[in-house]
Structures are given as C-alpha cells and as structure tokens.
Design an enzyme around this catalytic site. Structure first.
Site, short mmCIF file in Angstrom:
data_model
loop_
_atom_site.label_atom_id
_atom_site.label_comp_id
_atom_site.label_asym_id
_atom_site.label_seq_id
_atom_site.Cartn_x
_atom_site.Cartn_y
_atom_site.Cartn_z
N ASN A 114 0.81 -1.23 0.00
CA ASN A 114 0.00 0.00 0.00
C ASN A 114 0.84 1.28 0.00
O ASN A 114 0.40 2.30 -0.52
CB ASN A 114 -1.06 -0.02 1.11
CG ASN A 114 -0.48 -0.12 2.50
OD1 ASN A 114 0.68 -0.48 2.68
ND2 ASN A 114 -1.28 0.16 3.50
N GLU A 140 4.67 -3.84 12.36
CA GLU A 140 3.69 -2.78 12.06
C GLU A 140 2.54 -3.47 11.36
O GLU A 140 2.63 -3.81 10.18
CB GLU A 140 4.32 -1.72 11.15
CG GLU A 140 5.48 -0.96 11.78
CD GLU A 140 5.03 0.02 12.87
OE1 GLU A 140 3.83 0.28 12.99
OE2 GLU A 140 5.91 0.51 13.59
N CYS A 178 -3.28 1.39 6.82
CA CYS A 178 -3.48 0.82 8.16
C CYS A 178 -4.06 1.87 9.09
O CYS A 178 -4.70 1.55 10.07
CB CYS A 178 -2.15 0.31 8.69
SG CYS A 178 -0.88 1.57 8.63
N GLU A 206 8.34 2.97 14.57
CA GLU A 206 9.20 3.38 13.45
C GLU A 206 9.20 4.90 13.38
O GLU A 206 8.17 5.55 13.64
CB GLU A 206 8.69 2.77 12.15
CG GLU A 206 8.88 1.26 12.11
CD GLU A 206 8.64 0.64 10.75
OE1 GLU A 206 7.70 1.06 10.05
OE2 GLU A 206 9.39 -0.29 10.39
P1 NAP Z 1 0.34 -8.95 3.92
O1 NAP Z 1 -0.45 -9.86 3.07
O2 NAP Z 1 0.53 -9.28 5.35
O3 NAP Z 1 1.75 -8.83 3.19
C1 NAP Z 1 2.76 -7.98 3.68
C2 NAP Z 1 4.09 -8.48 3.20
O4 NAP Z 1 4.34 -9.77 3.76
C3 NAP Z 1 4.20 -8.66 1.70
O5 NAP Z 1 5.50 -8.35 1.30
C4 NAP Z 1 3.92 -10.13 1.52
O6 NAP Z 1 4.49 -10.63 0.35
C5 NAP Z 1 4.64 -10.69 2.71
N1 NAP Z 1 4.18 -12.00 3.13
C6 NAP Z 1 2.96 -12.54 3.05
N2 NAP Z 1 2.97 -13.79 3.57
C7 NAP Z 1 4.24 -14.03 4.00
C8 NAP Z 1 4.88 -15.14 4.63
N3 NAP Z 1 4.22 -16.25 4.95
N4 NAP Z 1 6.18 -15.03 4.91
C9 NAP Z 1 6.87 -13.92 4.60
N5 NAP Z 1 6.33 -12.83 4.00
C10 NAP Z 1 5.02 -12.90 3.71
O7 NAP Z 1 -0.22 -7.47 3.90
P2 NAP Z 1 -0.57 -6.56 2.65
O8 NAP Z 1 -1.88 -7.01 2.12
O9 NAP Z 1 0.59 -6.47 1.72
O10 NAP Z 1 -0.69 -5.13 3.34
C11 NAP Z 1 -1.83 -4.68 3.94
C12 NAP Z 1 -1.75 -4.87 5.45
O11 NAP Z 1 -0.63 -4.15 5.94
C13 NAP Z 1 -2.95 -4.28 6.16
O12 NAP Z 1 -3.37 -5.14 7.18
C14 NAP Z 1 -2.39 -2.97 6.74
O13 NAP Z 1 -3.09 -2.51 7.86
C15 NAP Z 1 -0.99 -3.35 7.05
N6 NAP Z 1 -0.13 -2.15 7.14
C16 NAP Z 1 0.31 -1.77 8.36
C17 NAP Z 1 1.09 -0.64 8.48
C18 NAP Z 1 1.59 -0.19 9.82
O14 NAP Z 1 2.50 0.63 9.85
N7 NAP Z 1 1.05 -0.67 10.94
C19 NAP Z 1 1.43 0.10 7.34
C20 NAP Z 1 0.96 -0.32 6.10
C21 NAP Z 1 0.18 -1.47 6.02
P3 NAP Z 1 3.59 -11.06 -0.89
O15 NAP Z 1 2.51 -10.07 -1.01
O16 NAP Z 1 4.52 -11.02 -2.00
O17 NAP Z 1 3.08 -12.41 -0.55
#
Ligand code: NAP
Length: 491
Positions: A164, A263, A297, A471
C-alpha cells in the site's frame, strides 16, 4: 492517452531494474524465473520481474552477512552522507518515481508524489540520527565499578514491506537500518516490487557499499523468507503488513529469538463529538478515510459521530466524497484510483453488502463501477450497526462507515472493543475531554483534531494486535541497535 504519455510510461518502466539486487549486483532469479506486475487500473501486465527462489534468498542473506562487519565499522558520518544523497536523488527523480508507483499501485500521481516526499523524509531524518547514536558512562550505585553503555548495530536484518505504501514502508526500515549500521535483505510485496527496485538503484548511486541492501522480489514469499528467518543468521525481522501474517512470522522468529518490529493491521476509530468544528471534522475524515483510497493501516475504519450531528456530518462527508473523481491515477484531476486487485474489490463489495443487510443506509456510492480495473466508488454509509463485519475487519477501501453514539463512555468502550490498537482520531474543542479521551483510547497514536498522524519525526506504531515497536522519531533507530553494557572494575 496521448502518444507522449504512452511513451513516457514505457520509458519509466524500461528504466527500472527488474532483477534481484544481491551483493551490489543485479542478477536473474534461479532458472530465470519471473512473475508479472499488474496495472490495477486496467488489469493488464506492466512488466515482469525476477521471481526469487529459496536459494536466491539464501544468496541475498549471504551477501548481507558478508557485508555486516565492514558496514558496522563505517564512520557514522559516511552512512549519514549516503542517506542524504539518496534523499536528494529521490527528490530529483520524483516525477518518474511517482509515475512508476501509480502504475504498479494505482494511487493518483499527486498522492504518489506525496509518498515519495514522505519516503525521502525518513532518509533525511535518519541521516541525522546516524550521527547521534550515543551511549553512557555511569558510576555503580555502590561505588567503585563503572558502567559503560554502548550501542551497536543489531546485525543483518530481514525487512518485509506491504504494497500500500511501496516506497515509504521501505525507507522507514532501510533508513534506520543504514543509520544504525545494519545490512539487510528486503522483500517488497509481489504486487508492487518496482518502487523498491528503483530505490535499490538510487541507493547504489548514493554510494551504498555492495551487499548492504539486498532486494529479493518473490511470488512465494513464505517459501523464500521462512528459511532465512529460521536460519538465525539474520538477527532481526522488521515487518509491515497484516496481523495474520505478522503472527506467523512472530512464531518463526521465536525459534532463534530474533528481534522483531511489527507494524500490523488497524481498525481506527474516528470520533466526532457534538462540540467539534463539523467542517474541520469532515475534512479530517476525508483525509483519514480517503488517503490511499482507504488502503491504509491508519484509515478511519469506524466513524463514530455524536447522534446530534451524525446526519449533518454524513451529508457533508457524502458531498465531498461523492464529488471525488475516480479513474486511472495518471489522469489529470483524478483523486481516487483503483484498489490493488480483484480480491480487494470483492472484499469491499462484500463488506458493504453485509453492512447494508444489517440496516446501514447508503448516502453515496455503494458499488464497484462497471468496466476494467479494480475501482470502487467512494461510499458513505450511515447507521452502520456495530455488528457489521466492517466494525471488526479492515475495510481497506473508500468506504466511510458512520455509527451514531450518545455518550463519551459509550464511544470509548466501542472504540476500544477491538483487538487492534494502531491509531484513533478524536474531534472535539473541549480541552479536558480531548485529553481524557486520548488517554483512555487503547492505541499507539491519536490524531487530535487532525486526520493524518504519519510523520517521520514521530514514533509510529500500535499496541495490542497492531504491532510491536515504533518506526520513525527518536525511537526508530533503537529498533536497529543493541545495548551493550560493559562493567569496569576500578582498582
Ligand atoms: P500482507 O499480506 O501481510 O503482506 C505484507 C508483506 O508480507 C508482503 O510483502 C507479503 O508478500 C509478505 N508475506 C505474506 N505472507 C508471507 C509469509 N508467509 N512469509 C513472509 N512474508 C510474507 O499485507 P498486505 O496485504 O501487503 O498489506 C496490507 C496490510 O498491511 C494491512 O493489514 C495494513 O493494515 C498493514 N499495514 C500496516 C502498516 C503499519 O504501519 N502498521 C502500514 C501499512 C500497512 P507477498 O505479497 O509477495 O506475498
């Protein structure tokens, strides 16, 4: 699109590296494997990038481990200068970088530029922090012995980022890692690898020694990253993404007791009291809801408005949101781009249908438009039941869900009734109430009469299932430093 625009998009895509960055060199993945990067505004393929295998991941970690000792010994001023040069290059190339981000992620160009500026600020901030890593010298309470307190880099790090904010979530980790003297392997999300690859190129041009930052793009993220986490050769994992994946990674990290920064997801309450300036609250809600098409998020997920002003607030917000032009983020005037993929569009559609089934009223929007791309029309719902799924799940789309409330106690209890605790927003002009409510909310951050809290100089992070660690700010670099105590016996 004009011929000129078509050419410019092609040129920007042509210029970005599409291989893995390992040990300072761009190289193909094992067996030349690649995967496709999709334009979410059309569903069409933009380009292909290297699809790392587990062996490629190991090679990247080998490079990070090999570079660690020399990098830790590099004078802090030199590490700082590299970050400053990278900050400058990000600004010099902001137009191309923004276009690249819009193509792979969908957000409108103005927002993409905003993100590059935000991303660059992490480098500027941590360029300063690199030269201010301090320690301590203390006399033992019983006298005699002295304590020397030193800060040292944690060691090689694994950094995993979401789609995102494809650039800023990277610089928020890479900046402090470089400042602290840590090498890293970074894995961007498969939907948005291009911004990170462009950043890798910039870091090389800024003079980063080979092997300090290694970039692994992969479709099978679990297969590639789990062996690296479990190897114990990296000493830290910094992850931004969903709570679901964060929990899996925490378990993997437990095996070798890795340091972790997490995060994770949010479910932000946005509370408007009856004494708030309503127009200010509407502008705040627009920012908190519509930044990044709601795919943040920090997005206002549950909007609680005092019952005496809920109707008026809903109408005003609907006027603003209903008037936002939707389209491909590259087009002039567009303020709402597509969602990231089909699954995201389907999920938002389902959540809206569920809320409406449970009695919500649609004030504006309510569905995905016909045609190509993964768009969703900006939507305002009122009278959303607290039992609706969107009360407990991240909407991650341009849907404002308004629920009226009557008392302060009731709204605080509702706001805290979630496993998440990233950020909350409070709009009121009553000083005592604002402090009382801000203290009572179980979140890592509170926006008081403001709809955006992100700032590189402030500690960003959540409590409960929204994460561990912070962070940015003064504390951001601490996440990449170990404290070593040296006890000295004086004769
Ligand atoms: P996600 O599905 O958890 O993926 C995040 C990252 O983790 C991606 O690079 C993904 O790679 C990787 N990943 C997924 N499964 C993995 C595994 N089993 N082992 C290692 N890496 C793995 O989240 P997203 O859909 O990309 O992002 C949206 C989420 O991020 C939302 O829940 C949002 O709230 C959260 N977010 C939080 C913050 C914060 O600062 N708190 C900031 C931004 C976003 P692939 O996609 O290549 O599988």
């Amino acid at each position: 699109m004009s011929a000129h625009e078509v050419d410019r998009e092609a040129a920007v895509l042509e210029a970005v590296p599409t291989q893995l960055l390992v040990g300072g060199e761009w190289r193909d993945a094992e067996a030349g494997a690649t995967f496709e990067v999709i334009d979410p505004s059309t569903g069409r393929v933009l380009c292909t990038v290297a699809d790392a295998s587990p062996a490629d991941g190991v090679a990247a970690l080998d490079a990070a481990v090999a570079a660690q000792a020399d990098f830790a010994a590099m004078p802090p001023r030199e590490r700082s200068d590299i970050l400053t040069r990278a900050f400058e290059l990000l600004h010099e190339r902001i137009d191309d970088l923004a276009l690249l981000m819009t193509l792979e992620m969908g957000k409108p160009l103005a927002e993409a530029k905003g993100e590059i500026t935000y991303a660059a600020e992490f480098f500027r901030h941590f360029a300063g922090e690199a030269t201010r890593i301090s320690g301590g010298y203390q006399t033992a309470p019983a006298g005699g012995a002295r304590f020397l307190i030193a800060k040292q880099p944690v060691g090689p790090c694994l950094l995993i980022t979401p789609w995102n904010f494809p650039m800023a979530m990277g610089t928020r980790k890479i900046g402090p890692a470089i400042a602290a003297g840590c090498t890293s392997v970074i894995k961007p999300a498969h939907q948005t690898p291009l911004s990170m690859l462009a950043l890798g190129q910039i870091l090389i041009e800024a003079g980063l020694p080979e092997g300090v930052v290694n970039i692994v793009t992969a479709q099978r993220s679990g297969e590639v990253m789990e062996p690296l986490i479990r190897s114990g050769r990296a000493r830290k994992l910094s992850f931004t993404g969903s709570t679901k994946v964060g929990k899996i990674l925490l378990e993997q990290c437990a095996d070798k007791v890795l340091r972790t920064s997490m995060e994770l997801g949010g479910n932000a309450p946005f509370i408007v009291f009856e004494d708030a300036d309503l127009d200010e609250a509407v502008s705040g809600a627009l920012a908190a809801k519509m930044r990044n098409m709601g795919e943040a998020c920090t997005a206002a997920n549950r909007i609680y408005v005092h019952e005496s002003v809920a109707e008026e607030f809903g109408q005003k917000l609907a006027e603003q949101m209903g008037g936002m032009p939707v389209g491909r983020g590259t087009e002039d005037g567009v303020r709402v781009g597509p969602l990231i993929d089909q699954a995201a569009q389907d999920k938002v559609t389902e959540l809206v249908a569920d809320a409406v089934d449970r009695g919500a009223r649609v004030v504006t929007g309510g569905s995905a438009p016909e045609g190509e791309g993964y768009f969703f029309t900006p939507t305002v719902l009122t009278d959303v039941s607290r039992e609706a799924r969107m009360g407990s799940e991240e909407i991650f789309g341009p849907v404002a869900a308004i629920t009226p409330f009557s008392t302060e106690e009731e709204v605080i209890a509702a706001a805290n009734d979630t496993p998440y605790g990233l950020v909350a927003y409070v709009f009121t002009n009553d000083l005592r109430r604002s402090l009382r409510v801000a203290e009572a909310l179980e979140t890592g951050m509170v926006g008081l009469n403001q709809g955006v809290v992100s700032n590189p100089a402030a500690p960003f992070g959540g409590v409960k299932e929204s994460g561990l660690g912070r962070e940015g700010g003064d504390t951001g670099i601490e996440e990449f430093l170990e404290t070593k105590y040296i006890g000295i016996a004086l004769a």
